[in-house]
Scaffold this active site. Structure first.
Site, mmCIF file in Angstrom:
data_model
loop_
_atom_site.group_PDB
_atom_site.id
_atom_site.type_symbol
_atom_site.label_atom_id
_atom_site.label_comp_id
_atom_site.label_asym_id
_atom_site.label_seq_id
_atom_site.Cartn_x
_atom_site.Cartn_y
_atom_site.Cartn_z
ATOM 1 N N ILE A 129 80.340 10.311 -0.632
ATOM 2 C CA ILE A 129 81.433 10.176 -1.609
ATOM 3 C C ILE A 129 81.097 9.167 -2.693
ATOM 4 C CG2 ILE A 129 83.887 9.633 -1.916
ATOM 5 C CD1 ILE A 129 83.432 12.173 -0.292
ATOM 6 N N LYS B 246 97.896 1.525 2.396
ATOM 7 C CA LYS B 246 97.602 1.012 1.052
ATOM 8 C C LYS B 246 97.414 2.169 0.083
ATOM 9 C CE LYS B 246 93.222 -0.153 -0.160
ATOM 10 N NZ LYS B 246 92.734 0.440 -1.392
ATOM 11 N N ASN B 247 96.656 3.199 0.510
ATOM 12 C CA ASN B 247 96.298 4.259 -0.430
ATOM 13 C C ASN B 247 97.404 5.284 -0.637
ATOM 14 O OD1 ASN B 247 93.963 2.914 -0.769
ATOM 15 N ND2 ASN B 247 92.696 4.304 0.434
ATOM 16 N N ASP C 168 86.866 10.595 -15.425
ATOM 17 C CA ASP C 168 86.823 11.796 -16.274
ATOM 18 C C ASP C 168 87.752 12.900 -15.777
ATOM 19 O OD1 ASP C 168 84.623 11.608 -14.225
ATOM 20 O OD2 ASP C 168 84.526 13.748 -14.655
ATOM 21 N N ARG D 65 82.640 4.830 -10.377
ATOM 22 C CA ARG D 65 84.066 5.202 -10.276
ATOM 23 C C ARG D 65 84.628 5.718 -11.623
ATOM 24 N NH1 ARG D 65 86.295 2.120 -5.748
ATOM 25 N NH2 ARG D 65 87.968 3.635 -5.794
ATOM 26 N N CYS E 260 83.040 -0.729 -9.733
ATOM 27 C CA CYS E 260 83.294 -1.744 -8.703
ATOM 28 C C CYS E 260 82.055 -1.723 -7.807
ATOM 29 C CB CYS E 260 84.567 -1.420 -7.939
ATOM 30 S SG CYS E 260 84.374 -0.063 -6.816
ATOM 31 N N ASP F 288 86.224 5.777 3.930
ATOM 32 C CA ASP F 288 86.804 4.439 4.147
ATOM 33 C C ASP F 288 86.632 3.961 5.585
ATOM 34 O OD1 ASP F 288 89.645 4.835 1.881
ATOM 35 O OD2 ASP F 288 87.509 4.512 1.565
ATOM 36 N N ARG G 282 92.847 -7.479 0.176
ATOM 37 C CA ARG G 282 93.334 -6.399 -0.702
ATOM 38 C C ARG G 282 93.899 -5.253 0.123
ATOM 39 N NH1 ARG G 282 89.490 -4.502 -5.352
ATOM 40 N NH2 ARG G 282 91.308 -3.158 -5.474
HETATM 41 C C1 EPZ Z 1 90.655 6.733 -3.372
HETATM 42 O O1 EPZ Z 1 89.857 6.233 -4.424
HETATM 43 C C2 EPZ Z 1 90.903 5.562 -2.442
HETATM 44 N N1 EPZ Z 1 91.634 4.516 -3.154
HETATM 45 C C3 EPZ Z 1 89.574 5.014 -1.921
HETATM 46 O O2 EPZ Z 1 89.868 3.979 -1.000
HETATM 47 C C4 EPZ Z 1 88.855 6.135 -1.180
HETATM 48 O O3 EPZ Z 1 87.601 5.666 -0.742
HETATM 49 C C5 EPZ Z 1 88.668 7.333 -2.119
HETATM 50 O O4 EPZ Z 1 89.954 7.757 -2.632
HETATM 51 C C6 EPZ Z 1 88.033 8.525 -1.397
HETATM 52 O O5 EPZ Z 1 88.822 8.890 -0.306
HETATM 53 C C7 EPZ Z 1 92.970 4.678 -3.346
HETATM 54 O O6 EPZ Z 1 93.561 5.660 -2.945
HETATM 55 C C8 EPZ Z 1 93.679 3.567 -4.079
HETATM 56 P P1 EPZ Z 1 88.111 9.586 -5.699
HETATM 57 P P2 EPZ Z 1 89.603 7.160 -5.748
HETATM 58 O O7 EPZ Z 1 88.677 9.787 -7.057
HETATM 59 O O8 EPZ Z 1 90.811 7.953 -6.018
HETATM 60 C C9 EPZ Z 1 84.181 10.474 -8.174
HETATM 61 C C10 EPZ Z 1 89.637 1.884 -0.010
HETATM 62 O O9 EPZ Z 1 88.698 1.311 0.563
HETATM 63 N N2 EPZ Z 1 85.106 10.658 -9.311
HETATM 64 O O10 EPZ Z 1 88.519 10.503 -4.582
HETATM 65 O O11 EPZ Z 1 89.072 6.272 -6.811
HETATM 66 C C11 EPZ Z 1 84.172 9.030 -7.686
HETATM 67 O O12 EPZ Z 1 83.257 8.260 -8.430
HETATM 68 C C12 EPZ Z 1 89.384 2.645 -1.293
HETATM 69 O O13 EPZ Z 1 90.827 1.887 0.395
HETATM 70 C C13 EPZ Z 1 84.593 11.105 -10.533
HETATM 71 O O14 EPZ Z 1 83.386 11.335 -10.676
HETATM 72 O O15 EPZ Z 1 88.436 8.092 -5.210
HETATM 73 C C14 EPZ Z 1 83.760 9.173 -6.248
HETATM 74 O O16 EPZ Z 1 82.351 9.276 -6.173
HETATM 75 C C15 EPZ Z 1 87.935 2.592 -1.708
HETATM 76 N N3 EPZ Z 1 85.449 11.269 -11.581
HETATM 77 C C16 EPZ Z 1 84.384 10.517 -5.828
HETATM 78 O O17 EPZ Z 1 84.674 11.215 -7.054
HETATM 79 C C17 EPZ Z 1 86.790 11.034 -11.480
HETATM 80 O O18 EPZ Z 1 87.530 11.208 -12.469
HETATM 81 C C18 EPZ Z 1 85.685 10.368 -5.054
HETATM 82 O O19 EPZ Z 1 86.515 9.507 -5.810
HETATM 83 C C19 EPZ Z 1 87.293 10.582 -10.228
HETATM 84 C C20 EPZ Z 1 86.436 10.412 -9.156
#
Ligand code: EPZ
Length: 417
Positions: free
Chosen positions: A327, A22-23, A125, A122, A117, A305, A397
């Site tokens: 995370i 999915k990811n 920035d 999430r 969510c 995950d 999903r």
């Molecule tokens: C991806 O989400 C995955 N989703 C998530 O999988 C996964 O848990 C996550 O990466 C971490 O591995 C998809 O790929 C579609 P991040 P993403 O940006 O990209 C903070 C699942 O269950 N952050 O790596 O949204 C954020 O809040 C889903 O399949 C900022 O602060 O995750 C988080 O605490 C859930 N600012 C951390 O970084 C930003 O601009 C990691 O988020 C972006 C992120």
């Protein structure tokens, strides 16, 4: 509202085919917007989030055809609309991944802020910072990210924290920027490597995907291309944990063990016997698992995950497991539901202490987010009696036909309206 009823006590046995990730497929479908010709994506999993992404791409004007049930063709040549509406983005945050492609290919993008969510606020920035570094003007107003750029210019982008989505968005935008872009502190997930392989097949010039420093030489245009999506390491991990919890013997096929070594090591720590042979991972488990400690971290660390699924294993394991979730700020929503099934868990901040109990007892529970719902299914597989899980749209999903795959392994599981 559909529910899933799971009966406990059956050791899982047999083979399960792992679907495309999915990811990986979500950013790869968005990458289809970058080319001047159709992109063919194979090994596409049949997931609700895939359908949402295809609706969004169609909304933008892309032509979408299903060559067969696992192959999708995206034709970007008639994309005229550059607005990703709130109605779609609010149901799936990964919609923000059209920002980079639209900006790079059309010089304009308006993407609704995804909103939070269940598992956390999430923010995006880092996505915005990356686009600005590439020379875009970005305003955030009325709940929308509004970005414009005549032509993006290559730059050095240093992320403040490791972000999978921000790395993917900037990587996609950089492929058509003028000159060289260097992404520092980039995420290293296998799904990013898969996205990069797809972009290279379309004519992009990328080095270092999978490391924390990715170098992109911008090109004038990208073609279409073909790409088969990498196997889903989280789906594979989920089924292997289910096999370990139920004391079964399961083979995951069409998998990629090389993308999940820390999860396989954790399963060995829990007492499972594992053999990998090409794209097949065989797990056997005799008796009760041993409790394992988990600390989630960006890849190649333990994946967030898989945290909820291993917590379910710790609930019925021998001993006590300590779980640190580093995370997301609110990724313990499954704890309250596991407690309803008789688990012994104490949460202190981002740490959960899970004391294994000999058995859980089935009860009605509620899914809150994708991986939390998976952990409730796993707990139901070992609980005495039936466990009824509500709000299972979360499950759909990210898991393709989970009850069909589990039933084929002998589980007593059915969907009811
Ligand atoms: C991806 O989400 C995955 N989703 C998530 O999988 C996964 O848990 C996550 O990466 C971490 O591995 C998809 O790929 C579609 P991040 P993403 O940006 O990209 C903070 C699942 O269950 N952050 O790596 O949204 C954020 O809040 C889903 O399949 C900022 O602060 O995750 C988080 O605490 C859930 N600012 C951390 O970084 C930003 O601009 C990691 O988020 C972006 C992120």
């Amino acid at each position: 509202m559909q529910k899933i009823v799971v009966g406990g006590g059956v050791p899982l046995r047999g083979e399960v085919r792992i679907s495309g990730a999915k990811n990986a497929v979500l950013p790869i479908l968005c990458a289809g917007l970058l080319g001047d010709a159709p992109l063919v994506v194979r090994n596409v999993p049949n997931l609700h989030d895939v359908k949402t992404t295809l609706r969004l791409l169609a909304e933008l004007g892309a032509g979408i055809t299903l060559d067969d049930s696992f192959t999708i063709r995206i034709d970007p040549t008639r994309v005229r609309n550059h607005v990703a509406p709130y109605e779609l983005v609010k149901t799936m945050r990964a919609s923000v991944l059209v920002l980079g492609p639209l900006l790079a290919r059309h010089g304009a993008a308006e993407v609704s802020l995804p909103g939070g969510c269940a598992i956390g606020s999430r923010p995006v920035d880092q996505h915005i910072k990356g686009m600005q570094a590439l020379g875009a003007e970005v305003a955030v107003e009325h709940g929308f990210i509004k970005a414009r750029a005549r032509r993006l210019r290559g730059a050095r982008v240093v992320f403040d924290m490791v972000s999978v989505g921000a790395t993917e968005n900037v990587l996609m935008a950089a492929t058509l920027a003028e000159g060289r872009t260097v992404l520092e502190n980039a995420a290293r997930e296998p799904e990013i490597v898969d996205l990069a392989e797809c972009l290279v097949a379309m004519g992009a010039r990328i080095e270092g995907a999978g490391s924390d420093r990715i170098v992109v030489e911008g090109v004038e245009r990208l073609d279409g291309g073909e790409h088969a999506v990498v196997a889903d390491r989280i789906e594979a991990g989920t089924f292997l944990v289910a096999a370990a919890m139920t004391g079964g013997a399961v083979t995951a096929t069409h998998a990629r063990p090389d993308t999940m070594s820390v999860v396989l090591d954790k399963l060995r720590d829990a007492g499972a016997a594992l053999e990998c042979d090409g794209d097949r991972i065989h797990l056997e488990m005799r008796g009760r698992p041993r409790a394992v400690d988990l600390t989630t971290a960006p890849h190649p660390g333990f994946p967030t995950d898989m945290q909820a699924q291993f917590m379910a294993l710790d609930c019925i394991a021998e001993g006590t497991g300590v779980v640190h979730e580093n995370i997301f700020e609110n990724r313990f929503m499954h704890v309250q539901e596991l407690l309803r099934l008789g688990a012994d868990i104490r949460v202190e901040g981002n740490t959960a202490i899970v004391r294994g109990v000999p058995r859980l007892s089935g009860a009605p529970v509620m899914a809150t987010d994708l991986r939390a719902s998976a952990s409730l299914v796993l707990a139901g597989l070992v609980a005495e009696g039936d466990t009824t899980i509500d709000r299972i749209y979360h499950l759909d999903r990210g898991y393709e036909n989970i009850e069909a795959k589990l039933s084929a392994l002998g589980a007593r599981i059915r969907r009811i309206d």
